[in-house]
Design a protein around this motif. Structure first.
Motif, short mmCIF file in Angstrom:
data_model
loop_
_atom_site.label_atom_id
_atom_site.label_comp_id
_atom_site.label_asym_id
_atom_site.label_seq_id
_atom_site.Cartn_x
_atom_site.Cartn_y
_atom_site.Cartn_z
N ASP A 245 -0.52 17.67 -9.47
CA ASP A 245 -1.89 18.18 -9.63
C ASP A 245 -2.95 17.19 -9.14
N TYR A 246 -2.94 16.91 -7.84
CA TYR A 246 -3.96 16.02 -7.29
C TYR A 246 -5.32 16.72 -7.27
N ASP A 247 -6.38 15.93 -7.20
CA ASP A 247 -7.72 16.43 -7.45
C ASP A 247 -8.11 17.63 -6.61
N ALA A 248 -7.91 17.55 -5.30
CA ALA A 248 -8.35 18.62 -4.41
C ALA A 248 -7.63 19.93 -4.73
N ALA A 249 -6.35 19.85 -5.04
CA ALA A 249 -5.59 21.05 -5.36
C ALA A 249 -6.06 21.66 -6.68
N LYS A 250 -6.37 20.80 -7.67
CA LYS A 250 -6.86 21.31 -8.95
C LYS A 250 -8.19 22.03 -8.78
N LYS A 251 -9.08 21.43 -8.00
CA LYS A 251 -10.40 22.04 -7.79
C LYS A 251 -10.27 23.37 -7.08
N ASP A 252 -9.38 23.45 -6.09
CA ASP A 252 -9.18 24.69 -5.37
C ASP A 252 -8.65 25.77 -6.30
N MET A 253 -7.73 25.40 -7.17
CA MET A 253 -7.13 26.38 -8.07
C MET A 253 -8.14 26.92 -9.06
N VAL A 254 -9.01 26.05 -9.56
CA VAL A 254 -10.01 26.47 -10.53
C VAL A 254 -11.09 27.31 -9.87
N LYS A 255 -11.64 26.83 -8.76
CA LYS A 255 -12.80 27.50 -8.16
C LYS A 255 -12.41 28.74 -7.37
N ARG A 256 -11.33 28.67 -6.61
CA ARG A 256 -10.98 29.80 -5.74
C ARG A 256 -10.14 30.85 -6.46
N LEU A 257 -9.21 30.39 -7.33
CA LEU A 257 -8.29 31.32 -7.98
C LEU A 257 -8.61 31.56 -9.46
N GLY A 258 -9.50 30.73 -10.02
CA GLY A 258 -9.85 30.90 -11.42
C GLY A 258 -8.66 30.68 -12.34
N ARG A 259 -7.82 29.75 -11.99
CA ARG A 259 -6.60 29.53 -12.75
C ARG A 259 -6.51 28.10 -13.27
N ASP A 260 -5.92 27.91 -14.42
CA ASP A 260 -5.74 26.59 -15.02
C ASP A 260 -4.61 25.87 -14.28
N PRO A 261 -4.89 24.71 -13.68
CA PRO A 261 -3.85 23.98 -12.95
C PRO A 261 -2.63 23.63 -13.81
N LYS A 262 -2.83 23.51 -15.13
CA LYS A 262 -1.72 23.16 -16.00
C LYS A 262 -0.65 24.25 -16.01
N GLU A 263 -1.03 25.46 -15.63
CA GLU A 263 -0.07 26.55 -15.58
C GLU A 263 0.81 26.49 -14.33
N PHE A 264 0.43 25.66 -13.38
CA PHE A 264 1.07 25.70 -12.07
C PHE A 264 1.80 24.41 -11.70
N PHE A 265 1.17 23.26 -11.98
CA PHE A 265 1.73 21.98 -11.54
C PHE A 265 2.65 21.37 -12.60
N LEU A 266 3.49 20.46 -12.13
CA LEU A 266 4.49 19.84 -12.99
C LEU A 266 3.99 18.54 -13.62
N THR A 267 4.34 18.32 -14.87
CA THR A 267 4.19 17.00 -15.48
C THR A 267 5.42 16.19 -15.10
N ARG A 268 5.41 14.92 -15.42
CA ARG A 268 6.56 14.07 -15.11
C ARG A 268 7.80 14.56 -15.87
N THR A 269 7.63 14.95 -17.11
CA THR A 269 8.76 15.46 -17.90
C THR A 269 9.30 16.75 -17.30
N MET A 270 8.40 17.65 -16.90
CA MET A 270 8.83 18.91 -16.29
C MET A 270 9.57 18.67 -14.99
N THR A 271 9.10 17.70 -14.19
CA THR A 271 9.76 17.39 -12.94
C THR A 271 11.21 17.01 -13.18
#
Length: 471
Positions: A245-271
């Motif tokens: 969840d790097y910054d540019a991708a998070k901003k795109d997801m929130v502004k363009r798709l209206g979606r919470d990045p936490k629903e999409f990207f992996l944490t270290r544990t999830m990876t």
């Protein structure tokens, strides 16, 4: 061998040379972005948003080739944006080959077949008729395209083209099987075009690799099926990396798709959960990289980020500190190495030096760590040697059942826009298919855009119609 001998020898000699010289930091792979324009708007990619004010800008051919000379990396990954949109892509590829680079053209494959038809037109003689016959039989070119190749004029014959080479790979973006991949690239039919382009490339003796990013929603069983299917197409190798969840991708997801990045990207544990079987995949399929990096992904060891080994050059210069995070751009490669405070970034012994690095385990930061011996453990060198010089896994056998599992989206009427079409034209009886499961999920944010120039008007219009239909 898992990786061709000539290429392995070039990379190994580069590392040994700098180790003997005690060079503290040196480039292994140049991420070269000649432009950021793209024909798709992939979910999870922040490039269009990060460089939205300069999408029409391009790096000159001279500066692209100069950047490769400046950092002297043995391998260049031409990315973007979509690099096949770059007007001088043929000249760039051939210029890098003349420099002696190993080249990966990172592409979404939408223009691959056109570039290969250009190649056929440039080299046409009656001797290639058997190839044309095969391409026609496989429906990879049309009768009209075959005639155009046969009757190409002097201009087509003299055109600079991308030819098969032991030093070059088409590196095709594939993030899952049909439904999932089309969903992530936000456009139906892209997976099918990827498959057609891969088949054509292999018939014409090109080397082909794929690159895959794994996200929170990615089904691990599907990734295994994807590797099996791609292996059955005789793909030469694969790169796989966790979605971060790097910054540019998070901003795109929130502004363009209206979606919470936490629903999409992996944490270290999830990876580590998603990649628990990465070493089994590495044994069964030709996954490029090091077994040390695979151990890291599986949570069996820690590595320290070596982002400086895979520098990025684009329209603004040398991007730092890494391919995904941007704290500045520099005019020179050595200037970037000297001025960036590298000890401020990465994760050391499980502790993030910078909070943005906390969940990052991506290929471009950590795979070179495995090759360069950071966090060295006894036996690592033998492990890497055995993996790369060992027997290449055999292609997975093709079967109708495997192909049926691969084409599980728009091909069978379950594309991610089906629900939108049903909302627009209920009489058509289109089946809702935001999920390829039998039960329904709310996947509205994934509705695809018709084109990836940043214009999401079609997607937004479809979303509005769906919401109206549900009232």
């Amino acid at each position: 061998m898992r990786f061709p001998l000539a290429l392995t020898a070039k990379i190994a000699s580069h590392i040994i040379k700098h180790k003997l010289r005690r060079t503290p930091k040196f480039a292994m792979v140049l991420q070269l972005e000649p432009l950021h324009t793209c024909n798709l708007t992939c979910t999870g990619c922040g490039r269009i948003r990060e460089y939205s004010t300069s999408l029409k800008d391009m790096v000159s051919l001279e500066n692209c080739l100069g950047a490769a000379e400046e950092c002297a990396a043995p391998m260049v990954s031409i990315c973007g944006g979509e690099p096949l949109i770059y007007p001088k892509i043929e000249e760039l590829v051939n210029g890098l080959l003349e420099q002696g680079r190993i080249i990966y053209i990172c592409t979404n494959a939408m223009f691959m077949r056109k570039k290969m038809r250009d190649y056929l037109a440039a080299i046409y003689s009656p001797a290639i008729e058997p190839k044309l016959a095969t391409l026609l039989a496989e429906k990879l070119i049309t009768d009209k395209e075959a005639e155009a190749i046969r009757h190409a004029g002097p201009e087509a014959k003299q055109k600079s083209v991308i030819r098969p080479s032991q030093w070059m790979y088409w590196n095709v973006h594939v993030d899952g099987l049909e439904f999932t991949h089309d969903l992530i690239v936000e456009r139906e039919g892209v997976f099918t075009e990827c498959v057609l382009a891969i088949k054509m490339a292999k018939i014409l003796d090109y080397q082909v690799a794929t690159n895959t990013t794994v996200y929170k929603e990615t089904d691990v069983a599907e990734i295994e099926d994807m590797f099996k299917f791609l292996s059955s197409l005789d793909v030469d190798g694969h790169t796989i990396s966790p979605g971060y969840d790097y910054d540019a991708a998070k901003k795109d997801m929130v502004k363009r798709l209206g979606r919470d990045p936490k629903e999409f990207f992996l944490t270290r544990t999830m990876t580590r959960e998603k990649f628990a079987k990465i070493q089994e995949w590495g044994d069964a399929f030709t996954i490029f990289g090091t077994p040390v990096y695979q151990e890291f992904l599986a949570g069996k060891r820690e590595l320290t980020c070596t982002a400086w080994a895979i520098p990025t050059f684009n329209i603004k210069g040398w991007k730092a500190p890494c391919y995904l995070m941007t704290d500045g751009h520099y005019g020179g490669y050595q200037e970037m190495l000297d001025k960036v405070q590298w000890d401020k970034y990465g994760v050391v012994d499980g502790v993030a030096r910078d909070p943005r690095c906390e969940h990052c385990m991506v290929h471009c930061g950590y795979d070179p760590s495995g090759a360069l011996g950071t966090n060295y453990q006894r036996g690592d060198n033998w492990k890497n040697f055995k993996y790369n010089f060992g027997t290449k896994p055999k292609p997975y056998p093709a079967s109708p059942e495997l192909e049926k599992r691969a084409f599980n989206g728009v091909t069978i009427g379950k594309g991610h826009l089906s629900e939108a079409r049903a909302a627009i034209n209920p009489a058509a009886g289109a089946r809702g298919a935001f999920s390829n499961e039998v039960h329904n999920h709310d996947h509205d944010a994934h509705v695809g855009s018709h084109c990836g120039t940043g214009d999401t008007s079609e997607r937004d219009d479809l979303l509005a119609k769906i919401k109206d239909a549900k009232k």
